[in-house]
Scaffold this motif. Structure first.
Motif, PDB file in Angstrom:
ATOM      1  N   ASP A  97       0.860  -1.185   0.000  1.00  0.00           N
ATOM      2  CA  ASP A  97       0.000   0.000   0.000  1.00  0.00           C
ATOM      3  C   ASP A  97       0.894   1.233   0.000  1.00  0.00           C
ATOM      4  OD1 ASP A  97      -2.263   1.648   0.234  1.00  0.00           O
ATOM      5  OD2 ASP A  97      -2.161   1.590   2.426  1.00  0.00           O
ATOM      6  N   LYS A  98       0.831   2.007  -1.070  1.00  0.00           N
ATOM      7  CA  LYS A  98       1.661   3.205  -1.199  1.00  0.00           C
ATOM      8  C   LYS A  98       0.984   4.358  -0.474  1.00  0.00           C
ATOM      9  CE  LYS A  98       4.865   5.493  -3.726  1.00  0.00           C
ATOM     10  NZ  LYS A  98       6.235   5.493  -3.502  1.00  0.00           N
ATOM     11  N   ARG A  99       1.709   4.982   0.459  1.00  0.00           N
ATOM     12  CA  ARG A  99       1.219   6.141   1.206  1.00  0.00           C
ATOM     13  C   ARG A  99       2.280   7.231   1.138  1.00  0.00           C
ATOM     14  NH1 ARG A  99      -0.249   2.827   6.569  1.00  0.00           N
ATOM     15  NH2 ARG A  99      -1.454   1.213   5.534  1.00  0.00           N
ATOM     16  N   GLY A 100       2.010   8.236   0.324  1.00  0.00           N
ATOM     17  CA  GLY A 100       3.010   9.286   0.129  1.00  0.00           C
ATOM     18  C   GLY A 100       4.221   8.697  -0.546  1.00  0.00           C
ATOM     19  N   LYS A 101       5.397   8.944   0.032  1.00  0.00           N
ATOM     20  CA  LYS A 101       6.608   8.401  -0.578  1.00  0.00           C
ATOM     21  C   LYS A 101       6.977   7.017  -0.048  1.00  0.00           C
ATOM     22  CE  LYS A 101      10.129  10.374   2.473  1.00  0.00           C
ATOM     23  NZ  LYS A 101      11.421  11.031   2.518  1.00  0.00           N
ATOM     24  N   TRP A 102       6.243   6.520   0.939  1.00  0.00           N
ATOM     25  CA  TRP A 102       6.561   5.228   1.532  1.00  0.00           C
ATOM     26  C   TRP A 102       5.556   4.157   1.127  1.00  0.00           C
ATOM     27  CZ3 TRP A 102      11.229   4.854   3.247  1.00  0.00           C
ATOM     28  CH2 TRP A 102      11.863   5.963   3.796  1.00  0.00           C
ATOM     29  N   ALA A 103       6.041   2.940   1.078  1.00  0.00           N
ATOM     30  CA  ALA A 103       5.183   1.789   0.825  1.00  0.00           C
ATOM     31  C   ALA A 103       5.074   0.986   2.113  1.00  0.00           C
ATOM     32  CB  ALA A 103       5.762   0.927  -0.284  1.00  0.00           C
ATOM     33  N   TYR A 104       3.865   0.550   2.410  1.00  0.00           N
ATOM     34  CA  TYR A 104       3.606  -0.257   3.599  1.00  0.00           C
ATOM     35  C   TYR A 104       3.251  -1.666   3.153  1.00  0.00           C
ATOM     36  CZ  TYR A 104       3.800   3.906   6.449  1.00  0.00           C
ATOM     37  OH  TYR A 104       4.229   5.036   7.089  1.00  0.00           O
ATOM     38  N   TYR A 105       3.785  -2.637   3.859  1.00  0.00           N
ATOM     39  CA  TYR A 105       3.610  -4.043   3.505  1.00  0.00           C
ATOM     40  C   TYR A 105       2.870  -4.754   4.611  1.00  0.00           C
ATOM     41  CZ  TYR A 105       6.894  -2.885  -0.103  1.00  0.00           C
ATOM     42  OH  TYR A 105       7.483  -2.297  -1.182  1.00  0.00           O
ATOM     43  N   ARG A 106       1.998  -5.655   4.175  1.00  0.00           N
ATOM     44  CA  ARG A 106       1.159  -6.414   5.096  1.00  0.00           C
ATOM     45  C   ARG A 106       1.092  -7.849   4.574  1.00  0.00           C
ATOM     46  NH1 ARG A 106      -3.312  -5.517   8.501  1.00  0.00           N
ATOM     47  NH2 ARG A 106      -2.916  -3.288   8.473  1.00  0.00           N
ATOM     48  N   LEU A 107       1.037  -8.801   5.491  1.00  0.00           N
ATOM     49  CA  LEU A 107       0.883 -10.199   5.108  1.00  0.00           C
ATOM     50  C   LEU A 107      -0.465 -10.365   4.410  1.00  0.00           C
ATOM     51  CD1 LEU A 107       2.531 -12.808   5.466  1.00  0.00           C
ATOM     52  CD2 LEU A 107       1.229 -13.245   7.523  1.00  0.00           C
ATOM     53  N   ALA A 108      -0.466 -10.948   3.223  1.00  0.00           N
ATOM     54  CA  ALA A 108      -1.718 -11.181   2.491  1.00  0.00           C
ATOM     55  C   ALA A 108      -2.591 -12.131   3.315  1.00  0.00           C
ATOM     56  CB  ALA A 108      -1.433 -11.754   1.113  1.00  0.00           C
ATOM     57  N   PRO A 109      -3.909 -11.872   3.356  1.00  0.00           N
ATOM     58  CA  PRO A 109      -4.805 -12.656   4.225  1.00  0.00           C
ATOM     59  C   PRO A 109      -4.663 -14.167   4.108  1.00  0.00           C
ATOM     60  CG  PRO A 109      -5.986 -10.831   3.246  1.00  0.00           C
ATOM     61  CD  PRO A 109      -4.616 -10.848   2.618  1.00  0.00           C
ATOM     62  N   SER A 110      -4.567 -14.685   2.907  1.00  0.00           N
ATOM     63  CA  SER A 110      -4.462 -16.138   2.759  1.00  0.00           C
ATOM     64  C   SER A 110      -3.102 -16.556   2.218  1.00  0.00           C
ATOM     65  CB  SER A 110      -5.573 -16.642   1.833  1.00  0.00           C
ATOM     66  OG  SER A 110      -5.427 -16.039   0.560  1.00  0.00           O
ATOM     67  N   ALA A 111      -2.092 -15.727   2.464  1.00  0.00           N
ATOM     68  CA  ALA A 111      -0.774 -15.942   1.870  1.00  0.00           C
ATOM     69  C   ALA A 111      -0.168 -17.293   2.204  1.00  0.00           C
ATOM     70  CB  ALA A 111       0.173 -14.841   2.311  1.00  0.00           C
ATOM     71  N   LEU A 112      -0.287 -17.705   3.434  1.00  0.00           N
ATOM     72  CA  LEU A 112       0.398 -18.922   3.836  1.00  0.00           C
ATOM     73  C   LEU A 112      -0.539 -20.119   3.988  1.00  0.00           C
ATOM     74  CD1 LEU A 112       2.905 -17.307   6.354  1.00  0.00           C
ATOM     75  CD2 LEU A 112       3.196 -17.756   3.918  1.00  0.00           C
ATOM     76  N   ASP A 113      -1.791 -19.968   3.526  1.00  0.00           N
ATOM     77  CA  ASP A 113      -2.737 -21.077   3.620  1.00  0.00           C
ATOM     78  C   ASP A 113      -2.264 -22.297   2.838  1.00  0.00           C
ATOM     79  OD1 ASP A 113      -4.320 -19.584   5.253  1.00  0.00           O
ATOM     80  OD2 ASP A 113      -5.858 -19.153   3.741  1.00  0.00           O
ATOM     81  N   ALA A 114      -1.799 -22.082   1.604  1.00  0.00           N
ATOM     82  CA  ALA A 114      -1.335 -23.214   0.789  1.00  0.00           C
ATOM     83  C   ALA A 114      -0.144 -23.888   1.445  1.00  0.00           C
ATOM     84  CB  ALA A 114      -0.973 -22.742  -0.609  1.00  0.00           C
ATOM     85  N   LEU A 115       0.750 -23.083   1.974  1.00  0.00           N
ATOM     86  CA  LEU A 115       1.920 -23.632   2.639  1.00  0.00           C
ATOM     87  C   LEU A 115       1.533 -24.395   3.900  1.00  0.00           C
ATOM     88  CD1 LEU A 115       4.985 -23.880   2.818  1.00  0.00           C
ATOM     89  CD2 LEU A 115       4.997 -21.707   4.017  1.00  0.00           C
ATOM     90  N   SER A 116       0.634 -23.838   4.696  1.00  0.00           N
ATOM     91  CA  SER A 116       0.248 -24.504   5.940  1.00  0.00           C
ATOM     92  C   SER A 116      -0.484 -25.817   5.668  1.00  0.00           C
ATOM     93  CB  SER A 116      -0.605 -23.592   6.813  1.00  0.00           C
ATOM     94  OG  SER A 116      -1.852 -23.350   6.216  1.00  0.00           O
ATOM     95  N   SER A 117      -1.191 -25.904   4.552  1.00  0.00           N
ATOM     96  CA  SER A 117      -1.870 -27.160   4.239  1.00  0.00           C
ATOM     97  C   SER A 117      -0.878 -28.255   3.871  1.00  0.00           C
ATOM     98  CB  SER A 117      -2.880 -26.961   3.108  1.00  0.00           C
ATOM     99  OG  SER A 117      -2.213 -26.717   1.883  1.00  0.00           O
ATOM    100  N   VAL A 118       0.303 -27.864   3.431  1.00  0.00           N
ATOM    101  CA  VAL A 118       1.320 -28.843   3.080  1.00  0.00           C
ATOM    102  C   VAL A 118       2.124 -29.261   4.301  1.00  0.00           C
ATOM    103  CG1 VAL A 118       3.469 -29.190   1.790  1.00  0.00           C
ATOM    104  CG2 VAL A 118       1.518 -28.101   0.701  1.00  0.00           C
ATOM    105  N   VAL A 119       2.482 -28.316   5.142  1.00  0.00           N
ATOM    106  CA  VAL A 119       3.348 -28.653   6.267  1.00  0.00           C
ATOM    107  C   VAL A 119       2.604 -29.080   7.519  1.00  0.00           C
ATOM    108  CG1 VAL A 119       5.273 -27.240   5.479  1.00  0.00           C
ATOM    109  CG2 VAL A 119       3.588 -26.254   7.000  1.00  0.00           C
ATOM    110  N   SER A 120       1.286 -28.958   7.547  1.00  0.00           N
ATOM    111  CA  SER A 120       0.547 -29.459   8.700  1.00  0.00           C
ATOM    112  C   SER A 120       0.128 -30.890   8.415  1.00  0.00           C
ATOM    113  CB  SER A 120      -0.672 -28.584   8.992  1.00  0.00           C
ATOM    114  OG  SER A 120      -1.604 -28.670   7.936  1.00  0.00           O
ATOM    115  N   SER A 121       0.167 -31.691   9.423  1.00  0.00           N
ATOM    116  CA  SER A 121      -0.136 -33.103   9.259  1.00  0.00           C
ATOM    117  C   SER A 121      -1.477 -33.437   9.888  1.00  0.00           C
ATOM    118  CB  SER A 121       0.966 -33.939   9.910  1.00  0.00           C
ATOM    119  OG  SER A 121       0.594 -35.289   9.917  1.00  0.00           O
ATOM    120  N   SER A 122      -2.289 -34.185   9.169  1.00  0.00           N
ATOM    121  CA  SER A 122      -3.571 -34.614   9.729  1.00  0.00           C
ATOM    122  C   SER A 122      -3.382 -35.824  10.634  1.00  0.00           C
ATOM    123  CB  SER A 122      -4.533 -34.956   8.594  1.00  0.00           C
ATOM    124  OG  SER A 122      -3.997 -36.018   7.823  1.00  0.00           O
TER     125      SER A 122
END
Length: 133
Positions: A97-122
């Motif tokens: 998110d660009k605010r003035g001259k700076w950019a702010y970064y945030r973890l995407a809401p579902s960014a690690l869902d695919a990864l967590s489904s692989v590394v979590s064990s049922s």
């Protein structure tokens, strides 16, 4: 050749799953499509600086951070940090998110869902045994 005794100490912050020496990560193998989708995320995270950036942004106030908040703790220049952040944005891990001259970064809401489904064990057992003794 002389042998040196090696002392292995239990780390209280690590835990082992009782009876689960080698629990499988998945119920079934990844499909070609799943592997193709997951590869860019893993590639983006396969760098110590980017792993630290993910943890720093996630732990930062309001779960977002400006490049200016990240340069000093990492001891890197703004262009270097920006390069790594761009890779994380391109992989879908961060939003920008660009605010003035700076950019702010945030973890995407579902960014690690695919990864967590692989590394979590049922198959994970609910009983956890601490290695601290």
């Amino acid at each position: 050749m002389s042998s040196t005794a090696v002392s292995i100490q239990a780390r209280p912050d690590l835990q082992l799953l009782a009876g689960q020496c080698c629990a499988p990560l998945l119920r079934q193998p990844l499909t070609a499509s799943q592997a193709s989708d997951l590869a860019p995320i893993l590639k983006a995270l396969a760098d110590p600086i980017r792993l630290r950036l993910v943890s720093m942004v996630a732990a930062h106030e309001r779960n977002e951070a400006c490049v200016c908040d990240l340069t000093e703790p990492l001891g890197l220049t703004q262009p270097t940090i920006s390069h790594h952040l761009k890779i994380l944005v391109d992989a879908g891990i961060f939003t920008r998110d660009k605010r003035g001259k700076w950019a702010y970064y945030r973890l995407a809401p579902s960014a690690l869902d695919a990864l967590s489904s692989v590394v979590s064990s049922s198959v994970v057992s609910s009983s956890v045994v601490s290695t601290a003794q």
